[in-house]
Design an enzyme around this catalytic site. Sequence first.
Site, short mmCIF file in Angstrom:
data_model
loop_
_atom_site.label_atom_id
_atom_site.label_comp_id
_atom_site.label_asym_id
_atom_site.label_seq_id
_atom_site.Cartn_x
_atom_site.Cartn_y
_atom_site.Cartn_z
N GLY A 129 0.78 -1.21 0.00
CA GLY A 129 0.00 0.00 0.00
C GLY A 129 0.82 1.27 0.00
CB SER A 130 2.49 3.49 -1.30
OG SER A 130 2.44 3.09 -2.64
NE ARG B 228 -1.75 -7.81 -2.13
CZ ARG B 228 -1.96 -6.67 -2.79
NH1 ARG B 228 -3.02 -6.57 -3.58
NH2 ARG B 228 -1.15 -5.63 -2.66
#
Length: 407
Positions: free
Chosen positions: A161-162, A284
Site C-alpha cells: 500500500g506504499s 494476490r
Amino acid sequence: MARRAFILIEGHSRGNGFRYVQAANRLELHPITLSVDPAQYDYLVTEGIEAIRADTDNLDALIRECSQLRATYDIAGITGFSGNDESVYAMVGKLCRHFDLPGPNSAAIERCHDKFTQRELLAEAGVPIPDYRVAVNATDVESSAAAVGLPVIVKPAVGSGSVGVRLCRNTDELAEHTTYLLGGKHIWRCLPKILVEEFAGGPYYIAHTMGNEVIGIEAADSGPLPHFIFCQSSFPAQLTAQEHERIADVSLSCLRALGLGWGPACIEFRWTKRGPVVIEVNPRLAGTPSPQLVQLAYGVDLISEHVKLAIGEQWDLRRKHSQTAAARFLLPDRDGFLDCIDGGNRAAAVSGISEVKFYVEPKTPIIRKGDYRDWIGHVIAASPNLADTEATLQRAVNLIDLSITRF
C-alpha cells in the site's frame, strides 16, 4: 447433505471483502469469515454474515476452527485477504494444503512478501527491474544510496500500500526518511529491512493475471512526489499492441520466476527508456477498485472467477464486451478535521457513473500519511472511450463537497 461453506480469512471494509461474500452467495455457498476482530469489517454486521473470532496468524488455531466447522458444513473452499497484506494469503495456502483444497502456493506467496527475495529471484531470471540494494541500518542505507545513485526509492522490504515508501532526492531527505523508518515511527511486523532502489521514472501500469493468463493492463497515475499514492487509474491502458505484448511477456516471466501461476496476481511496472521495468509483483488480487474496472471494461468478474477456482470449478475469463473504465480517488489537500463530505448521491446520478463511495465520516480527523490510507473515497465511471469516461468522472467529482478545517 451438509451446506457448502466458503471460508474467508479476514476481510476488507473498503474494498473486496463484501464482493467476495456476494460472489459466494451467488454461487450458493455459505460465506463464513474468520477474523481476529470481526467487528472491524462493517459489512459482516450490516449483511448478517456469519463470523468467528480466531487467531488468523496461527495456523493450528485456524485448522481447529475449520475442523470444527466441518462437523456442520461441507467446506467447499478457502481464501482470504487483509487489506494488501500477502501474509494472510500465504496462510490461506497452508490451510488449503492441509484440507486438500485448491489454493495458492504458500511458499511462493511468502517469497513475494519479502520484496528483497522477490527482487533476487526476478534478477536471477533476467526480468528487468530497477537497480537495488538491501539495508538494515542507517549506514547501510547511506552506502546503498551512494551505490545506486540519487534519487532513490527507500521502502520497507516487507509491506504494501506504499506504506513507508518515499522518493529521496538528496542526502537530507534520505537521512530524514531513514530516521522515520528506523526511529520507531514506522511499525515493523518483522526485523527491519530496507530496500534502496533506483528511481524508475515513466508511466505506471498494472498487469492483472489469473493463473497463467494476462487478463489486461491498467494505467495508474500517482499524486505529487515524494510519495506514491494513486489518484486515478483506468482500464484498459492506452497501449500499442507491441507495448501490451511486451508487458504481458514480462508478466508471465515474473510468474514463472516466482513460482506463481495459481489464482490472481497483479504486477506493477514503469515504462522506462528500456521498456517495461517491474516495480513489484503482488501474488494476490488487486485491491479495490481494480476488479470493478476490469468487470466494467471487459465483463470479467475476477472475484467470482477466483471463488470458482478456489472451490474447484471451471472459471471463465472470456471478455463479454469492451469499454473503458476509470476511477478517481478522493484525497485530502491538508491535515485537519473533515467538516463535510457530501454530494455522493448527486455524483452517483451522473450518467455513466458506476460507484461513488466515501470511506470516512464527517468530523473525522485527517492526518495525511503519504500512502493508501490517505484515500477518503472513490468515484468509478465507464463509457465506450477514455475521453468520455474521464469527462464523466470530472462532472461527478465536481458535485462532491469536501471541506477540511486545519487543526
